[in-house]
Structures are given as structure tokens and as C-alpha cells.
Design an enzyme around this catalytic site. Structure first.
Site, PDB file in Angstrom:
ATOM      1  N   ASP A   6       1.183  -5.769  -1.937  1.00 41.26           N
ATOM      2  CA  ASP A   6       0.091  -4.797  -2.033  1.00 41.26           C
ATOM      3  C   ASP A   6       0.410  -3.686  -1.030  1.00 41.26           C
ATOM      4  O   ASP A   6       0.233  -3.865   0.177  1.00 41.26           O
ATOM      5  CB  ASP A   6      -1.231  -5.508  -1.701  1.00 41.26           C
ATOM      6  CG  ASP A   6      -2.402  -4.552  -1.541  1.00 41.26           C
ATOM      7  OD1 ASP A   6      -2.287  -3.385  -1.963  1.00 41.26           O
ATOM      8  OD2 ASP A   6      -3.431  -4.987  -0.993  1.00 41.26           O
ATOM      9  N   THR A  10      -1.644   2.075   5.075  1.00 36.16           N
ATOM     10  CA  THR A  10      -1.358   1.647   6.451  1.00 36.16           C
ATOM     11  C   THR A  10      -0.442   0.430   6.493  1.00 36.16           C
ATOM     12  O   THR A  10       0.468   0.371   7.302  1.00 36.16           O
ATOM     13  CB  THR A  10      -2.668   1.321   7.204  1.00 36.16           C
ATOM     14  OG1 THR A  10      -3.571   2.413   7.034  1.00 36.16           O
ATOM     15  CG2 THR A  10      -2.419   1.129   8.692  1.00 36.16           C
ATOM     16  N   HIS A  11      -0.699  -0.541   5.616  1.00 33.58           N
ATOM     17  CA  HIS A  11       0.087  -1.778   5.635  1.00 33.58           C
ATOM     18  C   HIS A  11       0.564  -2.187   4.257  1.00 33.58           C
ATOM     19  O   HIS A  11      -0.124  -1.951   3.258  1.00 33.58           O
ATOM     20  CB  HIS A  11      -0.759  -2.934   6.202  1.00 33.58           C
ATOM     21  CG  HIS A  11      -1.046  -2.800   7.657  1.00 33.58           C
ATOM     22  ND1 HIS A  11      -2.290  -2.489   8.151  1.00 33.58           N
ATOM     23  CD2 HIS A  11      -0.230  -2.907   8.731  1.00 33.58           C
ATOM     24  CE1 HIS A  11      -2.233  -2.416   9.476  1.00 33.58           C
ATOM     25  NE2 HIS A  11      -0.995  -2.654   9.855  1.00 33.58           N
ATOM     26  N   ILE A  12       1.724  -2.836   4.252  1.00 36.61           N
ATOM     27  CA  ILE A  12       2.188  -3.536   3.054  1.00 36.61           C
ATOM     28  C   ILE A  12       1.839  -4.997   3.283  1.00 36.61           C
ATOM     29  O   ILE A  12       2.344  -5.618   4.216  1.00 36.61           O
ATOM     30  CB  ILE A  12       3.713  -3.399   2.884  1.00 36.61           C
ATOM     31  CG1 ILE A  12       4.101  -1.932   2.753  1.00 36.61           C
ATOM     32  CG2 ILE A  12       4.191  -4.223   1.692  1.00 36.61           C
ATOM     33  CD1 ILE A  12       5.594  -1.679   2.897  1.00 36.61           C
ATOM     34  N   PHE A  99     -13.411   0.883 -18.529  1.00 44.38           N
ATOM     35  CA  PHE A  99     -14.167   1.931 -17.847  1.00 44.38           C
ATOM     36  C   PHE A  99     -15.270   2.449 -18.771  1.00 44.38           C
ATOM     37  O   PHE A  99     -15.061   2.578 -19.976  1.00 44.38           O
ATOM     38  CB  PHE A  99     -13.239   3.086 -17.471  1.00 44.38           C
ATOM     39  CG  PHE A  99     -12.282   2.753 -16.365  1.00 44.38           C
ATOM     40  CD1 PHE A  99     -12.624   2.953 -15.031  1.00 44.38           C
ATOM     41  CD2 PHE A  99     -11.030   2.214 -16.653  1.00 44.38           C
ATOM     42  CE1 PHE A  99     -11.743   2.628 -14.012  1.00 44.38           C
ATOM     43  CE2 PHE A  99     -10.142   1.893 -15.637  1.00 44.38           C
ATOM     44  CZ  PHE A  99     -10.500   2.099 -14.313  1.00 44.38           C
ATOM     45  N   ASP A 111      -4.873  -0.616  -5.880  1.00 44.23           N
ATOM     46  CA  ASP A 111      -5.560  -1.610  -5.027  1.00 44.23           C
ATOM     47  C   ASP A 111      -6.976  -1.882  -5.542  1.00 44.23           C
ATOM     48  O   ASP A 111      -7.484  -2.997  -5.461  1.00 44.23           O
ATOM     49  CB  ASP A 111      -5.563  -1.185  -3.545  1.00 44.23           C
ATOM     50  CG  ASP A 111      -6.012   0.255  -3.291  1.00 44.23           C
ATOM     51  OD1 ASP A 111      -6.298   0.996  -4.254  1.00 44.23           O
ATOM     52  OD2 ASP A 111      -6.069   0.636  -2.103  1.00 44.23           O
ATOM     53  N   ASP A 132     -13.969  -2.473  -0.191  1.00 44.29           N
ATOM     54  CA  ASP A 132     -12.666  -2.751   0.414  1.00 44.29           C
ATOM     55  C   ASP A 132     -12.508  -1.865   1.647  1.00 44.29           C
ATOM     56  O   ASP A 132     -12.411  -0.635   1.541  1.00 44.29           O
ATOM     57  CB  ASP A 132     -11.537  -2.494  -0.597  1.00 44.29           C
ATOM     58  CG  ASP A 132     -10.192  -3.012  -0.091  1.00 44.29           C
ATOM     59  OD1 ASP A 132      -9.992  -3.077   1.143  1.00 44.29           O
ATOM     60  OD2 ASP A 132      -9.340  -3.340  -0.926  1.00 44.29           O
TER      61      ASP A 132
HETATM   62  N1  ATP Z   1      -6.310 -11.116   9.112  1.00 43.60           N
HETATM   63  C1  ATP Z   1      -6.771 -10.164   9.918  1.00 43.60           C
HETATM   64  N2  ATP Z   1      -7.428 -10.467  11.032  1.00 43.60           N
HETATM   65  C2  ATP Z   1      -7.889  -9.514  11.847  1.00 43.60           C
HETATM   66  N3  ATP Z   1      -7.770  -8.206  11.622  1.00 43.60           N
HETATM   67  C3  ATP Z   1      -7.119  -7.853  10.542  1.00 43.60           C
HETATM   68  C4  ATP Z   1      -6.592  -8.801   9.609  1.00 43.60           C
HETATM   69  N4  ATP Z   1      -6.021  -8.143   8.609  1.00 43.60           N
HETATM   70  C5  ATP Z   1      -6.193  -6.865   8.894  1.00 43.60           C
HETATM   71  N5  ATP Z   1      -6.838  -6.666  10.062  1.00 43.60           N
HETATM   72  C6  ATP Z   1      -7.216  -5.401  10.697  1.00 43.60           C
HETATM   73  O1  ATP Z   1      -7.951  -4.687   9.774  1.00 43.60           O
HETATM   74  C7  ATP Z   1      -7.368  -3.440   9.494  1.00 43.60           C
HETATM   75  C8  ATP Z   1      -7.535  -3.172   8.030  1.00 43.60           C
HETATM   76  O2  ATP Z   1      -6.683  -4.036   7.316  1.00 43.60           O
HETATM   77  P1  ATP Z   1      -6.453  -3.953   5.762  1.00 43.60           P
HETATM   78  O3  ATP Z   1      -5.205  -4.667   5.424  1.00 43.60           O
HETATM   79  O4  ATP Z   1      -7.660  -4.338   5.047  1.00 43.60           O
HETATM   80  O5  ATP Z   1      -6.295  -2.459   5.518  1.00 43.60           O
HETATM   81  P2  ATP Z   1      -5.192  -1.489   6.052  1.00 43.60           P
HETATM   82  O6  ATP Z   1      -3.917  -2.203   6.140  1.00 43.60           O
HETATM   83  O7  ATP Z   1      -5.720  -0.808   7.262  1.00 43.60           O
HETATM   84  O8  ATP Z   1      -5.277  -0.462   4.896  1.00 43.60           O
HETATM   85  P3  ATP Z   1      -4.426  -0.335   3.563  1.00 43.60           P
HETATM   86  O9  ATP Z   1      -4.642  -1.583   2.770  1.00 43.60           O
HETATM   87  O10 ATP Z   1      -5.061   0.865   2.980  1.00 43.60           O
HETATM   88  O11 ATP Z   1      -3.031  -0.157   4.035  1.00 43.60           O
HETATM   89  C9  ATP Z   1      -5.936  -3.567   9.970  1.00 43.60           C
HETATM   90  O12 ATP Z   1      -5.434  -2.338  10.400  1.00 43.60           O
HETATM   91  C10 ATP Z   1      -6.041  -4.565  11.090  1.00 43.60           C
HETATM   92  O13 ATP Z   1      -6.338  -3.914  12.307  1.00 43.60           O
HETATM   93  C1  PAU Z   2      -8.673   5.341  -2.294  1.00 39.75           C
HETATM   94  C2  PAU Z   2      -7.396   4.658  -1.819  1.00 39.75           C
HETATM   95  C3  PAU Z   2      -6.707   5.502  -0.759  1.00 39.75           C
HETATM   96  C4  PAU Z   2      -7.810   3.317  -1.168  1.00 39.75           C
HETATM   97  O1  PAU Z   2      -6.695   2.633  -0.721  1.00 39.75           O
HETATM   98  C5  PAU Z   2      -6.450   4.361  -3.008  1.00 39.75           C
HETATM   99  O2  PAU Z   2      -7.070   3.527  -3.914  1.00 39.75           O
HETATM  100  C6  PAU Z   2      -6.018   5.631  -3.716  1.00 39.75           C
HETATM  101  O3  PAU Z   2      -5.181   6.355  -3.233  1.00 39.75           O
HETATM  102  N1  PAU Z   2      -6.628   5.893  -4.905  1.00 39.75           N
HETATM  103  C7  PAU Z   2      -6.360   7.029  -5.724  1.00 39.75           C
HETATM  104  C8  PAU Z   2      -7.618   7.715  -6.175  1.00 39.75           C
HETATM  105  C9  PAU Z   2      -8.612   6.833  -6.880  1.00 39.75           C
HETATM  106  O4  PAU Z   2      -8.582   5.611  -6.764  1.00 39.75           O
HETATM  107  O5  PAU Z   2      -9.484   7.383  -7.582  1.00 39.75           O
HETATM  108  K     K Z   3      -6.142  -2.869   1.077  1.00 39.88           K
END
Ligand code: ATP
Ligand code: PAU
Ligand code: K
EC number: 2.7.1.33
Length: 258
Positions: A6, A10-12, A99, A111, A132
Site C-alpha cells: 500500500d 508518507t509510507h509504503i 458509485f 487507498d 482513514d
Molecule cells: N502501528 C502504529 N503504531 C503507532 N503509530 C503508528 C502506527 N502506524 C502508523 N503510525 C503513525 O501514524 C502515522 C500515520 O500512519 P499511516 O500509515 O496511517 O499513514 P501515513 O503513513 O502517515 O500516510 P500514508 O498512508 O498516506 O502514507 C504515521 O506517520 C506514524 O507516525
Molecule cells: C486523498 C489521498 C491523498 C489520501 O491518501 C489519496 O487517496 C489520493 O491521492 N486520492 C486522489 C484523489 C481522490 O481520491 O479523489
Molecule cells: K494509508
């Protein structure tokens, strides 16, 4: 065994799941746009090895990405190291929802597709709201299995960073529940404003959604959503592995197509 990726802004988040959908391992790598398939493979190999997981058991790969440039890397990774062409999550796949007619789903985030799929798989007979809390916070609303709309707002970490980044004197703070809404110093005040303010935004969104949708079940996911959900009684359930499990569900509904 399935590899599920996924790719967020910010993160994979990587998941390894067995054939019953049990999550054997998850790990997180920063979303660095310069990442190569070879670098990622070395993370994958190290972390799976440490956890006694044999990559020779991998039979399938599924990838979801909201960062287009990183998607290519995982396609290369699949082909080069596993001789597998990954399934890519998009709206052309077989999915358990449609939709509403008045909606424009072009560009809809992968996502979000995963969150919706897994929430509906868990609760097929409920109207649903899914929050989310990722880089951005998103919410999705489903009525009778049909996506009727949603919303996007600045993420929790993004909100904290914007205070720090747009001012000379405000520091970066760690997200968490403060003792009181009455902050006693700068750090305390930012914490209070962010935590209770963010909780308030979400409560109000749920209230507005409930004016339009009959008796929805409210789910939250995303790292920082856990602490926040504790503060919001309107959130019925926090699901930490919603996206990794959703990737498994989508894979099994679409593997014959690849
Ligand atoms: N298992 C966990 N326990 C504690 N904190 C967490 C955990 N997983 C994620 N986090 C914290 O929550 C934040 C959000 O994590 P999440 O993976 O939901 O989204 P993200 O990585 O910030 O965003 P995206 O999915 O858009 O890359 C992370 O930056 C981290 O600081
Ligand atoms: C809204 C985010 C940034 C959430 O991760 C992502 O789902 C995204 O880039 N979406 C594209 C626009 C949309 O979902 O309508
Ligand atoms: K996410």
C-alpha cells in the site's frame, strides 16, 4: 503467500499474508520517490528473513498506490525478483461497490478503494462511514453498498507540520492526548488545539453525515487514528490492518484476471 503493498504519500506499508488471509508480517518504509526496485527488495529480503518468512512461497503480489512514480518500482520488483506481474488496484478491477450516478470517480484514490472494499467485506449489510487518518484524512460514505460521497481534509501530522512550517516560533509537537484543553505552555497549547480540535472536526463530520445517512457503522483506520478514535464515541471500531486485509480481499477476487 501474498505480498501486499500500500503505497501512500508518507509510507509504503507492506504486508505478507498466508492463503487464509492471516497477516504474518507488516512493515513500513518511507515513500521516497527515488526508491529503486533493488533497494526495496533488499528491505523486503532482510525483514522477511529476520521473521523466518521464505520469499520462495510468494504466489501473488498486489499493489495499490497514490504515488504514480512509485507504482512502476513495484511492477519492476514483481517481474524481476518474483516473475510475477502484480495486480494493480484501480477501478477496472472487480470490486464490491459502485458509485452513485451523480458522482465523478475519475482519479479516485486506490487507498480509498481498498478501505471501502474491506469495510464492505466485514459489514456487507450496514451503511458505512470509513475514516482513514493517513497523510491526508479521508472519509467515505456507503449506503446500501453504493458509494454516495466522502471528503478529504489535512491529515493530523500535516496539521501539526503546517503550524511548525508556517511560523518562526512554533515548535513541532508529538500528537497525543493532552491532560487538559487548557494548555499551559506553547507545546501544551498546540497539543490541545490539535487533539481536541481534530476530534471536534471528526465529530462534526459524523454528525453531518448522520443527518443524511440512516444508522451508519463508523470505522476508522490509519496510524494516528487509534489515539483519536478513543476520544470519539461516534467511531464504532478502529481497524489497524484494514488496508492490508483489503488488499488480500481484492487480490482473491481478481487473481484469475491477471
Ligand atoms: N502501528 C502504529 N503504531 C503507532 N503509530 C503508528 C502506527 N502506524 C502508523 N503510525 C503513525 O501514524 C502515522 C500515520 O500512519 P499511516 O500509515 O496511517 O499513514 P501515513 O503513513 O502517515 O500516510 P500514508 O498512508 O498516506 O502514507 C504515521 O506517520 C506514524 O507516525
Ligand atoms: C486523498 C489521498 C491523498 C489520501 O491518501 C489519496 O487517496 C489520493 O491521492 N486520492 C486522489 C484523489 C481522490 O481520491 O479523489
Ligand atoms: K494509508
Amino acid at each position: 503467500m501474498l505480498l501486499a503493498f500500500d503505497i501512500g504519500n508518507t509510507h509504503i506499508v507492506s504486508g505478507v499474508l498466508n492463503d487464509s488471509g492471516e497477516v504474518l508480517l507488516t512493515f513500513r518504509v518511507s515513500s521516497n520517490e527515488k526508491l529503486t526496485e533493488d533497494e526495496f527488495f533488499s528491505y523486503l529480503r532482510n525483514i522477511t528473513k529476520f521473521n523466518n518468512i521464505d520469499l520462495l512461497d510468494v504466489k501473488g503480489i498486489i499493489v495499490s498506490s497514490v504515488v504514480p512514480s512509485l507504482l512502476t518500482i513495484f511492477d519492476f520488483l514483481g517481474r524481476k525478483y518474483f516473475k510475477i506481474v502484480p495486480i494493480v488496484v484501480d477501478l477496472s478491477l472487480k470490486l464490491p461497490f459502485t458509485f452513485a450516478d451523480n458522482l465523478n470517480p475519475i482519479g479516485f484514490g486506490a487507498d480509498r478503494i481498498i478501505d471501502i472494499t474491506q469495510a464492505l467485506t466485514l459489514y456487507p449489510d450496514r451503511n458505512l462511514v470509513i475514516f482513514d487518518f493517513g497523510t491526508a484524512t479521508t472519509y467515505e460514505v456507503l449506503v446500501d453498498g453504493i458509494y454516495v460521497g466522502g471528503g478529504i481534509l489535512p491529515g493530523i501530522e500535516m496539521s501539526i507540520n503546517s503550524l511548525y512550517g508556517s511560523t518562526a516560533k512554533l515548535p513541532k509537537v508529538k500528537f497525543g492526548k493532552p491532560d487538559s484543553v487548557l494548555g499551559k505552555d506553547t507545546v501544551d497549547q498546540i497539543k490541545a488545539g490539535i487533539f481536541f480540535g481534530y476530534a471536534g472536526q471528526i465529530k462534526h463530520l459524523i454528525k453531518k453525515i448522520k443527518e443524511e445517512v440512516d444508522n451508519p457503522y463508523v470505522i476508522a483506520t490509519g496510524g494516528l487514528g487509534r489515539v483519536l478514535s478513543g476520544e470519539i464515541e461516534e467511531i464504532d471500531e478502529y481497524c489497524s490492518d484494514l488496508s492490508v486485509q483489503g488488499l488480500f480481499t481484492i487480490y482473491h477476487q481478481n487473481k484469475t484476471l491477471s
